[in-house]
Scaffold this active site. Structure first.
Site, PDB file in Angstrom:
ATOM      1  N   LEU A 237       0.855  -1.177   0.000  1.00 52.68           N
ATOM      2  CA  LEU A 237       0.000   0.000   0.000  1.00 52.68           C
ATOM      3  C   LEU A 237       0.894   1.231   0.000  1.00 52.68           C
ATOM      4  O   LEU A 237       1.963   1.223   0.631  1.00 52.68           O
ATOM      5  CB  LEU A 237      -0.896   0.042   1.250  1.00 52.68           C
ATOM      6  CG  LEU A 237      -1.945  -1.063   1.425  1.00 52.68           C
ATOM      7  CD1 LEU A 237      -2.657  -0.888   2.771  1.00 52.68           C
ATOM      8  CD2 LEU A 237      -2.953  -1.054   0.290  1.00 52.68           C
ATOM      9  N   ASP A 238       0.471   2.286  -0.675  1.00 49.77           N
ATOM     10  CA  ASP A 238       1.197   3.548  -0.584  1.00 49.77           C
ATOM     11  C   ASP A 238       1.202   4.015   0.868  1.00 49.77           C
ATOM     12  O   ASP A 238       0.277   3.725   1.644  1.00 49.77           O
ATOM     13  CB  ASP A 238       0.525   4.624  -1.441  1.00 49.77           C
ATOM     14  CG  ASP A 238       0.663   4.359  -2.931  1.00 49.77           C
ATOM     15  OD1 ASP A 238       1.526   3.548  -3.318  1.00 49.77           O
ATOM     16  OD2 ASP A 238      -0.100   4.968  -3.705  1.00 49.77           O
ATOM     17  N   ASP A 239       2.231   4.767   1.236  1.00 48.11           N
ATOM     18  CA  ASP A 239       2.328   5.241   2.616  1.00 48.11           C
ATOM     19  C   ASP A 239       1.075   5.994   3.053  1.00 48.11           C
ATOM     20  O   ASP A 239       0.609   5.843   4.189  1.00 48.11           O
ATOM     21  CB  ASP A 239       3.548   6.149   2.777  1.00 48.11           C
ATOM     22  CG  ASP A 239       4.869   5.387   2.652  1.00 48.11           C
ATOM     23  OD1 ASP A 239       4.836   4.140   2.575  1.00 48.11           O
ATOM     24  OD2 ASP A 239       5.924   6.041   2.621  1.00 48.11           O
TER      25      ASP A 239
END
Length: 249
Positions: free
Chosen positions: A72-74
């Site tokens: 997942l993106d940050d």
């Protein structure tokens, strides 16, 4: 076939979760993998920081050999699976590679989209700025289906189902619809009064070793996610696989 369904604490029906830190919430702990709900803004890898979420999880689960099987993106919150051993990691790798893991996301955006539901198909290519853009070509296309729900005052919620896992796929798709995700400073306005990026990985479904597994965790952080107008979208998020998803053709 046996079905295992886990529903984490939600905005609709709050429950108590025993294992919780400021970085993540434990949703499920099995012999071969864990499922967590990552908080927004938490970095999976160290990058320019001293500690990553993976470091924290390794400390919280001593003796385990945790393997990220997807990402997942940050800025994105929500469900994330980590395998506990190389064999399970390889099995999950095959499931994701063969598109046998159903993934569902919830997003919020301002503005009127080009269409209120449907499918978005196209190649995602890197631009000169280092970001990504959606192309009309289809040599190795990203595939995304979506529904949207009016929240009033020009704002809508989106239930998104990506079939592929391209870099920044959902963020690029939302921008291509003319409605970048609220709080996304890379693909939307660089200056926004937002407490987070409003993208949450809300549900996963897959079959692991002959047993169907379902995990749902609705968003818990963010002022816009607490909006009462989200009720219809949140109800659909509780069984997203049962919806009549638009054709990808």
């Amino acid at each position: 076939m046996t079905v295992t369904r886990t529903v984490s604490a939600t905005l609709i029906n709050m429950t108590v979760v025993d294992h919780q830190t400021k970085h993540y919430e434990l949703v499920k702990d099995t012999a071969d993998y864990i499922v967590i709900d990552k908080r927004p803004g938490v970095n999976l890898h160290r990058n320019n920081t001293k500690q990553s979420l993976v470091d924290i999880l390794n400390a919280d689960f001593p003796g385990e050999s945790l393997h990220l099987v997807h990402r997942l993106d940050d800025a994105t919150s929500g469900l994330l699976v980590l395998a506990k051993n190389p064999v399970a990691a390889a099995e999950f790798g095959a499931l994701f590679a063969n598109r046998e893991v159903e993934k569902y996301y919830l997003a919020v955006a301002d503005g009127k989209p080009g269409k209120k539901q449907g499918a978005v198909v196209g190649d995602i290519k890197k631009s000169r700025s280092g970001s990504y853009l959606l192309s009309r070509t289809r040599s190795n296309p990203s595939l995304t289906q979506f529904f949207s729900y009016s929240l009033g005052e020009g704002r809508r919620a989106y239930l998104l189902k990506p079939y592929t896992g391209k870099t920044h796929q959902l963020r690029v798709v939302m921008k291509s619809l003319g409605v970048p995700i609220f709080g996304d400073r890379r693909y939307g306005p660089t200056i926004q009064d937002s407490d987070r990026m409003y993208l949450h990985a809300t549900a996963l479904r897959f079959t692991f070793r002959g047993e169907e597994r379902e995990y749902i965790s609705l968003p818990k952080e963010g002022q816009l996610f607490a909006d009462g107008g989200l009720a219809a979208a949140l109800l659909d998020c509780q069984t997203p696989w049962a919806l009549p998803w638009p054709s990808l053709n």
